[in-house]
Design a protein around this motif. Sequence first.
Motif, PDB file in Angstrom:
ATOM      1  N   LYS A 130       6.708 -41.239 -10.048  1.00 48.38           N
ATOM      2  CA  LYS A 130       5.859 -42.244 -10.675  1.00 48.38           C
ATOM      3  C   LYS A 130       4.419 -42.081 -10.189  1.00 48.38           C
ATOM      4  N   GLY A 131       3.501 -42.029 -11.118  1.00 49.82           N
ATOM      5  CA  GLY A 131       2.093 -41.872 -10.778  1.00 49.82           C
ATOM      6  C   GLY A 131       1.567 -40.469 -10.951  1.00 49.82           C
ATOM      7  N   ASP A 132       2.449 -39.459 -11.090  1.00 44.22           N
ATOM      8  CA  ASP A 132       1.983 -38.095 -11.345  1.00 44.22           C
ATOM      9  C   ASP A 132       1.326 -38.032 -12.724  1.00 44.22           C
ATOM     10  N   ARG A 133       0.267 -37.237 -12.833  1.00 43.79           N
ATOM     11  CA  ARG A 133      -0.514 -37.170 -14.068  1.00 43.79           C
ATOM     12  C   ARG A 133       0.189 -36.308 -15.125  1.00 43.79           C
ATOM     13  N   LEU A 134       0.156 -36.738 -16.384  1.00 44.27           N
ATOM     14  CA  LEU A 134       0.664 -35.935 -17.484  1.00 44.27           C
ATOM     15  C   LEU A 134      -0.229 -34.720 -17.679  1.00 44.27           C
ATOM     16  N   PRO A 135       0.350 -33.555 -17.941  1.00 47.68           N
ATOM     17  CA  PRO A 135      -0.478 -32.348 -18.122  1.00 47.68           C
ATOM     18  C   PRO A 135      -1.175 -32.345 -19.474  1.00 47.68           C
ATOM     19  N   GLY A 136      -2.245 -31.537 -19.562  1.00 45.71           N
ATOM     20  CA  GLY A 136      -2.922 -31.296 -20.827  1.00 45.71           C
ATOM     21  C   GLY A 136      -3.894 -32.358 -21.277  1.00 45.71           C
ATOM     22  N   LEU A 137      -4.189 -33.352 -20.410  1.00 44.85           N
ATOM     23  CA  LEU A 137      -5.007 -34.484 -20.830  1.00 44.85           C
ATOM     24  C   LEU A 137      -6.147 -34.716 -19.835  1.00 44.85           C
ATOM     25  N   PRO A 138      -7.391 -34.464 -20.222  1.00 45.15           N
ATOM     26  CA  PRO A 138      -8.526 -34.769 -19.337  1.00 45.15           C
ATOM     27  C   PRO A 138      -8.634 -36.265 -19.096  1.00 45.15           C
ATOM     28  N   ALA A 139      -9.048 -36.629 -17.900  1.00 46.30           N
ATOM     29  CA  ALA A 139      -9.215 -38.050 -17.578  1.00 46.30           C
ATOM     30  C   ALA A 139     -10.513 -38.604 -18.154  1.00 46.30           C
ATOM     31  N   GLN A 148      -3.133 -22.431 -29.525  1.00 48.66           N
ATOM     32  CA  GLN A 148      -2.890 -21.229 -30.315  1.00 48.66           C
ATOM     33  C   GLN A 148      -4.145 -20.392 -30.541  1.00 48.66           C
ATOM     34  N   GLY A 149      -5.313 -20.898 -30.168  1.00 47.54           N
ATOM     35  CA  GLY A 149      -6.525 -20.128 -30.386  1.00 47.54           C
ATOM     36  C   GLY A 149      -6.871 -19.956 -31.849  1.00 47.54           C
ATOM     37  N   ASN A 150      -6.368 -20.837 -32.701  1.00 51.48           N
ATOM     38  CA  ASN A 150      -6.644 -20.788 -34.133  1.00 51.48           C
ATOM     39  C   ASN A 150      -7.273 -22.114 -34.536  1.00 51.48           C
ATOM     40  N   PRO A 151      -8.373 -22.104 -35.318  1.00 52.44           N
ATOM     41  CA  PRO A 151      -9.058 -23.360 -35.618  1.00 52.44           C
ATOM     42  C   PRO A 151      -8.219 -24.356 -36.409  1.00 52.44           C
ATOM     43  N   PHE A 152      -7.155 -23.881 -37.083  1.00 50.74           N
ATOM     44  CA  PHE A 152      -6.314 -24.788 -37.856  1.00 50.74           C
ATOM     45  C   PHE A 152      -5.004 -25.120 -37.149  1.00 50.74           C
ATOM     46  N   GLN A 153      -4.832 -24.667 -35.917  1.00 51.99           N
ATOM     47  CA  GLN A 153      -3.581 -24.922 -35.194  1.00 51.99           C
ATOM     48  C   GLN A 153      -3.848 -25.611 -33.856  1.00 51.99           C
ATOM     49  N   GLN A 154      -4.762 -26.545 -33.869  1.00 51.80           N
ATOM     50  CA  GLN A 154      -5.137 -27.244 -32.645  1.00 51.80           C
ATOM     51  C   GLN A 154      -4.282 -28.495 -32.432  1.00 51.80           C
ATOM     52  N   ASP A 155      -4.095 -28.835 -31.172  1.00 52.71           N
ATOM     53  CA  ASP A 155      -3.474 -30.114 -30.813  1.00 52.71           C
ATOM     54  C   ASP A 155      -4.554 -31.177 -30.756  1.00 52.71           C
ATOM     55  N   VAL A 156      -4.350 -32.278 -31.467  1.00 52.97           N
ATOM     56  CA  VAL A 156      -5.263 -33.413 -31.418  1.00 52.97           C
ATOM     57  C   VAL A 156      -4.630 -34.484 -30.540  1.00 52.97           C
ATOM     58  N   ASN A 157      -5.275 -34.788 -29.410  1.00 54.17           N
ATOM     59  CA  ASN A 157      -4.800 -35.819 -28.500  1.00 54.17           C
ATOM     60  C   ASN A 157      -5.657 -37.062 -28.656  1.00 54.17           C
ATOM     61  N   TYR A 158      -5.002 -38.199 -28.842  1.00 56.83           N
ATOM     62  CA  TYR A 158      -5.719 -39.468 -28.960  1.00 56.83           C
ATOM     63  C   TYR A 158      -5.038 -40.484 -28.050  1.00 56.83           C
ATOM     64  N   ARG A 159      -5.798 -40.969 -27.074  1.00 57.87           N
ATOM     65  CA  ARG A 159      -5.262 -41.894 -26.075  1.00 57.87           C
ATOM     66  C   ARG A 159      -4.017 -41.339 -25.384  1.00 57.87           C
ATOM     67  N   GLY A 160      -3.954 -40.022 -25.249  1.00 56.91           N
ATOM     68  CA  GLY A 160      -2.852 -39.394 -24.539  1.00 56.91           C
ATOM     69  C   GLY A 160      -1.653 -39.072 -25.395  1.00 56.91           C
ATOM     70  N   PHE A 161      -1.707 -39.338 -26.702  1.00 58.21           N
ATOM     71  CA  PHE A 161      -0.643 -38.970 -27.627  1.00 58.21           C
ATOM     72  C   PHE A 161      -1.157 -37.878 -28.554  1.00 58.21           C
ATOM     73  N   THR A 162      -0.236 -37.094 -29.119  1.00 60.45           N
ATOM     74  CA  THR A 162      -0.622 -35.846 -29.754  1.00 60.45           C
ATOM     75  C   THR A 162      -0.106 -35.734 -31.183  1.00 60.45           C
ATOM     76  N   ALA A 163      -0.933 -35.143 -32.047  1.00 59.42           N
ATOM     77  CA  ALA A 163      -0.524 -34.639 -33.358  1.00 59.42           C
ATOM     78  C   ALA A 163      -0.794 -33.144 -33.347  1.00 59.42           C
ATOM     79  N   SER A 164       0.246 -32.358 -33.535  1.00 62.43           N
ATOM     80  CA  SER A 164       0.128 -30.914 -33.359  1.00 62.43           C
ATOM     81  C   SER A 164       0.966 -30.182 -34.399  1.00 62.43           C
ATOM     82  N   PRO A 165       0.556 -28.966 -34.795  1.00 61.31           N
ATOM     83  CA  PRO A 165       1.390 -28.156 -35.684  1.00 61.31           C
ATOM     84  C   PRO A 165       2.479 -27.390 -34.947  1.00 61.31           C
ATOM     85  N   LEU A 166       2.507 -27.491 -33.623  1.00 68.66           N
ATOM     86  CA  LEU A 166       3.384 -26.647 -32.826  1.00 68.66           C
ATOM     87  C   LEU A 166       4.661 -27.366 -32.428  1.00 68.66           C
ATOM     88  N   LEU A 167       5.805 -26.782 -32.778  1.00 63.31           N
ATOM     89  CA  LEU A 167       7.068 -27.261 -32.249  1.00 63.31           C
ATOM     90  C   LEU A 167       7.055 -27.066 -30.737  1.00 63.31           C
TER      91      LEU A 167
END
Length: 770
Positions: A622-631, A88-107
Amino acid sequence: MSRRLTLSPLALALAAAFAPAAAAESVVELPAVEVVGNSPLAGIGIPRLQVPANVQVVGERDLAQSAALNLPGLMGRQLAGVTINEVQGNPFQQDVNYRGFTASPLLGTAQGLSVYLDGVRVNEPFGDTVNWDLLPQAALAGMEVAPGSNPLFGLNTLGGALALRTRNGFDHPGTTLEAMAGSFGRRTLAFASGGQRDSLGWYVAGDGFAEDGWRDFSKSDAGRFFAKLSRRSAAGELDFSLLRARTKMTGNGLLPLSMYEADRAQVFTHPDETRNDLLHLALAGRLWLNGEQSLSGNVYHRRNTTRTLNGDANDEFEDSPFDGVSDEESGANNRTRTRQRGEGLALQWNLNGERHQMTVGTSWDRARIRFRQTQQLGVIDPTRGVGDLEDEEVENAIRGTTETVSLFVTDTVALSPVLHLTASARYNASHVTTFDQLNRVAPNLDGDHRYRKLNPALGLTWQVAPALNAYAGFSQGNRVPTPIELGCADPANPCTLPNAMAADPYLKQVVARTLEAGLRGKLAGGIGWNAGVFRTVADDDILFVGTSTSAGYFTNFGRTRRQGVELGIDGRHGKLDWFASYSWLHATFGSAACLLAENNSSRGTAAACTANGQDDEILVQKGDRLPGLPAHSLKLGLSWQAADWLRLGGDLQAFSGQYARGNENNAHRAGSATDVFGNTRVFSGSGRLPGYAILNLNAEARLGGGWEVFARVDNVFDKRYATAAALAENPFAANGAFQVDSADWRRETFVAPGAPRAGWLGVRYRFAGV
C-alpha cells in the motif's frame, strides 16, 4: 484547465430555446451560458456551471489552431490531467492517461476511459481498447472530457469519458482542401465539403496519412472517409452517418536503454504491424414532444477486422534444447486476426423544465468476436527480424460475445436560483461468453460470466457570487472484464499479447468511486480560472503484469487509488490568447499483493512472496506508486494574432519522472542483487524515467483568394526524452546480434523514445463562398 468553450450548434439552439426559463430561475447575470452534454446522446444541454465536475471542452477553433495530427497529441498539449505514453512510437498508437486512467489501442493496457463518437461507444469489445487511427479527424467539430466515474457514460468510465462530436452540413457549409508534408516522410491530404438545401443537409470528409516514421522499419498509412446526411425540421432532427477506415500502423515499441543510447532510431525486433478495417454506421435523432420534452436515440452497427503481425524474440527459447547451442527457434512471428461485429441502440426521454432537467433512458449493446492466433518459429536475423520460418501453427481460435443492457436516469434540480443538485444512477447488466474452437476438452477457453452493478452519482453546484462557482460530487462506475482479459489471467501461463490465451481464473469487475470538489470563476478582464481536487478509488482494478517485452497476464488487484489537484487559468488580452494548467497526480496501490516481476532487482527478497518457493515475485505494498504516470504536469499555451492575416502560437508541456512497468514496488535498483535463495543477478537501469519538457510552435497565414498556409515544429530544442518504460530482458549483444546463451542476456530498463525535432508545412484552400 478552464478553457473558453466553443458551443455546438445543438447547444446554442438549446440555450436559445430555454433562455427565458433560465433567466427566470437565476439572479446571477453571466456574460454567456456555456453548455455541455449530460449523456453521450444528444439530449439536454446543461449549463457548465451546474455540472458538479470540471468538464473540459475543445472546440473547432482549438482543433484548427493546434495543427495536431491526432486527438492524443492535441489532448496531451491542451487538457489538464492528460499525459501521453508513446509505448509504440507511432503517433496513432499512443496511450492517453487522464487522472491516472488510460485509453489505449494496445491490448495489455489497463483501460479506464470510455470514448464516444456521436453517442456511440467506440471502445473495442475484445479488450476495451481505443483505436485512435480510426477516428474521423477531418470531420470532428469538438469534444468534451467528462471527469470522474460518471455512471451516465456507461461501462469503462472509471476515470472519465471522452465525447466526440462530428460536423454537419447545416453548420459547416463549403468545401476545403488541405495538404501537409515534412519530417519523417510524413504527408497528409484531407478534404471536407458540406451544404444544405431546405431541410436536408450533407457533409463529407476524408483524409489520408502516410509516413516512413523516424525509427527503423516504421512505415504507416491510413485512409478515412466520413459522410453524414441530416434532416432538420421544427419537429426534430435526424442524422445518418457512415465512417469507413483502413489503416496500417507500425509500432516498434520499447527499446533497451543500451540500444537507445547508441541509436534512438533503432528498434528491438520487427515487424510490428497492426491493420484495421472499419465500417461504422449510425442513425441518430431527436423528436420534440413539446417545448420542454423530447425523445432522442441512436442505432448503430460497427464491424472492425484487426490483423497483427509481431516479430518477437521467442519467449520459450530460454532453457530450450537450443539454449547455448544455436540460434534455432530464437524468434517467432505471432499473427492474429480479430473480427468484431457490434450493434446497439439507445433511447432517452429528456425534460427541461423550470426546476428540473431530467433524462431517463435505456441502452443495449452486443458484440460478436472471432479471434485466431498463429505462430511461426524462426531465427532472429541481423536486422532483428525473423527469418527461416517454420510451418505456421494455430495457437488459439475462439469466438465470444459481450452483451450489456443498461437503464439510467439523471435529474438536475434547481433548489434555488443559485443552488443546483444533480442525482444520477445507471444499472448495467453484462454477459460475457467465450467458446474455444480449437480445444473442446476442459480446461479450455470456454467461459460464461455475468456481471451486474448499480452505479449512483450525486453532486451540488453553488453560484457563490456572479464570478464564483463552487461544486462537489460523488460518482461510481464499473468495468467488466473483456474476453482477452478473461482468457489471459493465469500467472503460470502468460500470454504473448495480443494473442496466446489459456484456461484462466475468473476476474472480478472493476468498481471505481470518485469524490471531487472545486472552485471556478472569472477575474477582471475576462480571465477564467479553476481549482479542483479529486480522489478515485478502484476496487479489483484489472492490471496487466508483464513477464517480458511481449508477454504477461491480467489480474485483479485489491485496491488502487488516484488522487490529485488540478489548476487552470486562461484568458484573452488584445491579440493574445493564452492558457496555463498544472496537475498533481498521486496514483498508488491501496493494498498489498505479490506480483510476478522477473526483471526487478528485488525479486525473491520478500518473505511474503517466497514462502511457496517462488523467486520471481515482488511484494507490492500500500502506497507504492503506479507505473507509467508522472506526478506533476505543467502545460502552457500562447496564440498571438500578429496581423489580420498572420497568427503565431506555441505550447509547452513539462512532466516529472515516472516508474517503469515491472517496478510496481518502486524498489528496483541497478547493480547486482541476491535473493533469499542465494541467487545473484545483475540488473541495468534504474527502473525510473526522468522528467522532461517539450516546446512546440505553430503558425498560420491567410494569403487571400481562399489560400492559407500553416506550419508546426515539434520538440523545437530536439530534447532526448522517453514517455514510458518497462523492465525486461535483452537477448541482444551491443552490436545487435542475438546471443544464443541465455546466461549472457541482460536485464534492462526498456524505454519508449520520444520523437526528435520535426517540422511540417501545409497548405489549405477554401473554395469561394466558404
